[in-house]
Scaffold this motif. Structure first.
Motif, PDB file in Angstrom:
ATOM      1  N   VAL A   1       0.860  -1.182   0.000  1.00 28.48           N
ATOM      2  CA  VAL A   1       0.000   0.000   0.000  1.00 28.48           C
ATOM      3  C   VAL A   1       0.897   1.233   0.000  1.00 28.48           C
ATOM      4  O   VAL A   1       1.776   1.365   0.865  1.00 28.48           O
ATOM      5  CB  VAL A   1      -0.927   0.020   1.226  1.00 28.48           C
ATOM      6  N   TRP A   2       0.647   2.146  -0.945  1.00 22.29           N
ATOM      7  CA  TRP A   2       1.522   3.288  -1.157  1.00 22.29           C
ATOM      8  C   TRP A   2       0.780   4.618  -1.071  1.00 22.29           C
ATOM      9  O   TRP A   2      -0.403   4.705  -1.426  1.00 22.29           O
ATOM     10  CB  TRP A   2       2.169   3.213  -2.538  1.00 22.29           C
ATOM     11  N   GLU A   3       1.507   5.641  -0.594  1.00 26.88           N
ATOM     12  CA  GLU A   3       1.150   7.026  -0.886  1.00 26.88           C
ATOM     13  C   GLU A   3       1.926   7.336  -2.168  1.00 26.88           C
ATOM     14  O   GLU A   3       3.142   7.544  -2.121  1.00 26.88           O
ATOM     15  CB  GLU A   3       1.570   7.947   0.253  1.00 26.88           C
ATOM     16  N   PRO A   4       1.263   7.334  -3.325  1.00 27.51           N
ATOM     17  CA  PRO A   4       2.003   7.233  -4.590  1.00 27.51           C
ATOM     18  C   PRO A   4       2.823   8.459  -4.971  1.00 27.51           C
ATOM     19  O   PRO A   4       3.884   8.317  -5.568  1.00 27.51           O
ATOM     20  CB  PRO A   4       0.908   6.950  -5.616  1.00 27.51           C
ATOM     21  N   LYS A   5       2.370   9.661  -4.645  1.00 29.08           N
ATOM     22  CA  LYS A   5       3.113  10.837  -5.082  1.00 29.08           C
ATOM     23  C   LYS A   5       4.478  10.905  -4.417  1.00 29.08           C
ATOM     24  O   LYS A   5       5.447  11.410  -4.999  1.00 29.08           O
ATOM     25  CB  LYS A   5       2.304  12.105  -4.812  1.00 29.08           C
ATOM     26  N   ALA A   6       4.566  10.397  -3.189  1.00 31.35           N
ATOM     27  CA  ALA A   6       5.844  10.382  -2.476  1.00 31.35           C
ATOM     28  C   ALA A   6       6.512   9.021  -2.535  1.00 31.35           C
ATOM     29  O   ALA A   6       7.617   8.861  -2.011  1.00 31.35           O
ATOM     30  CB  ALA A   6       5.638  10.792  -1.022  1.00 31.35           C
ATOM     31  N   ALA A   7       5.852   8.035  -3.148  1.00 33.17           N
ATOM     32  CA  ALA A   7       6.360   6.658  -3.188  1.00 33.17           C
ATOM     33  C   ALA A   7       6.625   6.144  -1.776  1.00 33.17           C
ATOM     34  O   ALA A   7       7.601   5.423  -1.529  1.00 33.17           O
ATOM     35  CB  ALA A   7       7.609   6.557  -4.053  1.00 33.17           C
ATOM     36  N   TYR A   8       5.745   6.509  -0.849  1.00 33.97           N
ATOM     37  CA  TYR A   8       5.925   6.153   0.563  1.00 33.97           C
ATOM     38  C   TYR A   8       5.148   4.876   0.867  1.00 33.97           C
ATOM     39  O   TYR A   8       3.935   4.808   0.643  1.00 33.97           O
ATOM     40  CB  TYR A   8       5.451   7.294   1.455  1.00 33.97           C
ATOM     41  N   LEU A   9       5.843   3.874   1.384  1.00 40.63           N
ATOM     42  CA  LEU A   9       5.219   2.595   1.708  1.00 40.63           C
ATOM     43  C   LEU A   9       4.454   2.709   3.017  1.00 40.63           C
ATOM     44  O   LEU A   9       5.039   2.970   4.073  1.00 40.63           O
ATOM     45  CB  LEU A   9       6.280   1.500   1.804  1.00 40.63           C
ATOM     46  N   LEU A  10       3.141   2.497   2.961  1.00 44.81           N
ATOM     47  CA  LEU A  10       2.282   2.595   4.133  1.00 44.81           C
ATOM     48  C   LEU A  10       2.079   1.252   4.820  1.00 44.81           C
ATOM     49  O   LEU A  10       1.975   1.180   6.046  1.00 44.81           O
ATOM     50  CB  LEU A  10       0.916   3.172   3.731  1.00 44.81           C
ATOM     51  N   ASP A  11       2.011   0.189   4.031  1.00 40.72           N
ATOM     52  CA  ASP A  11       1.753  -1.131   4.610  1.00 40.72           C
ATOM     53  C   ASP A  11       2.118  -2.183   3.575  1.00 40.72           C
ATOM     54  O   ASP A  11       2.217  -1.895   2.378  1.00 40.72           O
ATOM     55  CB  ASP A  11       0.277  -1.259   5.000  1.00 40.72           C
ATOM     56  N   GLU A  12       2.333  -3.403   4.037  1.00 43.82           N
ATOM     57  CA  GLU A  12       2.570  -4.512   3.123  1.00 43.82           C
ATOM     58  C   GLU A  12       1.987  -5.782   3.723  1.00 43.82           C
ATOM     59  O   GLU A  12       1.930  -5.956   4.940  1.00 43.82           O
ATOM     60  CB  GLU A  12       4.052  -4.680   2.828  1.00 43.82           C
ATOM     61  N   MET A  13       1.537  -6.651   2.843  1.00 43.97           N
ATOM     62  CA  MET A  13       0.918  -7.911   3.238  1.00 43.97           C
ATOM     63  C   MET A  13       1.625  -9.047   2.527  1.00 43.97           C
ATOM     64  O   MET A  13       1.824  -8.999   1.308  1.00 43.97           O
ATOM     65  CB  MET A  13      -0.575  -7.902   2.880  1.00 43.97           C
ATOM     66  N   CYS A  14       2.043 -10.046   3.283  1.00 40.84           N
ATOM     67  CA  CYS A  14       2.762 -11.166   2.709  1.00 40.84           C
ATOM     68  C   CYS A  14       2.125 -12.466   3.208  1.00 40.84           C
ATOM     69  O   CYS A  14       1.065 -12.454   3.817  1.00 40.84           O
ATOM     70  CB  CYS A  14       4.245 -11.106   3.069  1.00 40.84           C
TER      71      CYS A  14
ATOM     72  N   HIS B   1       1.748 -15.219   1.026  1.00 38.39           N
ATOM     73  CA  HIS B   1       1.369 -16.029  -0.121  1.00 38.39           C
ATOM     74  C   HIS B   1       2.537 -16.936  -0.517  1.00 38.39           C
ATOM     75  O   HIS B   1       3.693 -16.520  -0.479  1.00 38.39           O
ATOM     76  CB  HIS B   1       0.969 -15.146  -1.293  1.00 38.39           C
ATOM     77  N   GLU B   2       2.228 -18.134  -0.920  1.00 44.85           N
ATOM     78  CA  GLU B   2       3.273 -19.068  -1.337  1.00 44.85           C
ATOM     79  C   GLU B   2       3.755 -18.794  -2.749  1.00 44.85           C
ATOM     80  O   GLU B   2       4.828 -19.218  -3.140  1.00 44.85           O
ATOM     81  CB  GLU B   2       2.757 -20.516  -1.225  1.00 44.85           C
ATOM     82  N   GLY B   3       2.948 -18.100  -3.529  1.00 43.48           N
ATOM     83  CA  GLY B   3       3.323 -17.768  -4.902  1.00 43.48           C
ATOM     84  C   GLY B   3       3.035 -16.309  -5.179  1.00 43.48           C
ATOM     85  O   GLY B   3       2.708 -15.526  -4.278  1.00 43.48           O
ATOM     86  N   GLY B   4       3.182 -15.908  -6.432  1.00 47.16           N
ATOM     87  CA  GLY B   4       2.931 -14.542  -6.818  1.00 47.16           C
ATOM     88  C   GLY B   4       1.462 -14.173  -6.703  1.00 47.16           C
ATOM     89  O   GLY B   4       0.579 -15.006  -6.843  1.00 47.16           O
ATOM     90  N   VAL B   5       1.210 -12.915  -6.412  1.00 41.95           N
ATOM     91  CA  VAL B   5      -0.155 -12.374  -6.363  1.00 41.95           C
ATOM     92  C   VAL B   5      -0.446 -11.752  -7.720  1.00 41.95           C
ATOM     93  O   VAL B   5       0.223 -10.796  -8.124  1.00 41.95           O
ATOM     94  CB  VAL B   5      -0.319 -11.334  -5.246  1.00 41.95           C
ATOM     95  N   LEU B   6      -1.411 -12.286  -8.436  1.00 39.49           N
ATOM     96  CA  LEU B   6      -1.709 -11.826  -9.790  1.00 39.49           C
ATOM     97  C   LEU B   6      -2.807 -10.781  -9.837  1.00 39.49           C
ATOM     98  O   LEU B   6      -2.818  -9.925 -10.725  1.00 39.49           O
ATOM     99  CB  LEU B   6      -2.098 -13.027 -10.669  1.00 39.49           C
ATOM    100  N   HIS B   7      -3.749 -10.851  -8.884  1.00 41.71           N
ATOM    101  CA  HIS B   7      -4.906  -9.942  -8.937  1.00 41.71           C
ATOM    102  C   HIS B   7      -5.566  -9.912  -7.582  1.00 41.71           C
ATOM    103  O   HIS B   7      -5.367 -10.800  -6.757  1.00 41.71           O
ATOM    104  CB  HIS B   7      -5.900 -10.417 -10.015  1.00 41.71           C
ATOM    105  N   PHE B   8      -6.348  -8.877  -7.339  1.00 38.83           N
ATOM    106  CA  PHE B   8      -7.170  -8.805  -6.121  1.00 38.83           C
ATOM    107  C   PHE B   8      -8.342  -7.878  -6.358  1.00 38.83           C
ATOM    108  O   PHE B   8      -8.358  -7.141  -7.319  1.00 38.83           O
ATOM    109  CB  PHE B   8      -6.341  -8.361  -4.904  1.00 38.83           C
TER     110      PHE B   8
END
Length: 223
Positions: free
Chosen positions: A201-214, A216-223
């Motif tokens: 999860v990003w604040e995109p204009k500053a490219a600031y990482l707000l949160d992350e969720m991990c 998963h055993e494989g790649g996340v393709l969609h949500f």
């Protein structure tokens, strides 16, 4: 990985416009639709369509309707960041903007298609070093429209679309450890997914990482 390359080989290289939006979506992803095909955009041999999205005309800036067909522009930043590059002037959006579609392709180009006019209004070199894998439009009320793309070299790049003016680079940053597979806005936050198994999860204009969720055993393709 092998799965990624097999998806690229089997992905469609064309956008087919059908009589309904639902049929259009089936045409793009499956290569055929349930409705009658009205016309066809061809983006070149070996250049799959990675993602597409329609403009709504809800922002204060948009692609406009006066750009010559197939106008080519380069982003000097590519996928590495830097200057904003040049683009044809955008104009105030109208209700017709709902018929404009942004398309990301594996050759690194972002295209704006005008479906009623059956023409490509603009080609923007979003990345000179990597293929595009996904895109996301953000049209906040009263603000300039924005477009973000995810690349196969782990980056997210975003531009604003002034009215009038050239596309302006907002930011470009390495967001993941593998290709970015999906982007989505929610409450002015940009969510990204990747083959590295993370959703961030990003604040995109500053490219600031707000949160992350991990987890998963494989790649996340969609949500």
């Amino acid at each position: 990985g092998a799965g990624r390359h097999s998806r690229a080989r089997s992905a469609p290289r064309t956008v087919r416009a059908a009589r309904t939006a639902r049929a259009l979506a089936r045409s793009v992803w499956a290569g055929h639709g349930g409705g009658d095909c009205s016309f066809l955009f061809e983006f070149g041999q070996g250049n799959p369509v990675a993602d597409f999205q329609f403009f709504t005309g809800g922002g204060a800036g948009g692609p406009g309707h006066s750009t010559p067909s197939h106008q080519q522009h380069k982003s000097h930043a590519g996928a590495r960041g830097g200057g904003g590059g040049g683009a044809h002037a955008a104009q105030q959006p109208t209700k017709q903007d709902a018929h404009l579609m942004a398309v990301a392709t594996v050759d690194g180009n972002l295209r704006i298609l005008d479906l009623p006019k059956k023409e490509c209004k603009m080609v923007w070199e979003a990345s000179s070093t990597a293929g595009l894998r996904c895109l996301c439009l953000h049209e906040p009320k009263g603000e300039e429209a924005q477009v973000y793309v995810g690349t196969d070299d782990c980056r997210i790049c975003g531009w604003s679309i002034p009215a009038p003016g050239a596309l302006v680079l907002l930011n470009s940053w390495k967001a993941h450890q593998s290709e970015v597979t999906h982007l989505q806005f929610k409450d002015d936050r940009l969510y990204s997914a990747s083959e590295d198994g993370y959703i961030k999860v990003w604040e995109p204009k500053a490219a600031y990482l707000l949160d992350e969720m991990c987890g998963h055993e494989g790649g996340v393709l969609h949500f």
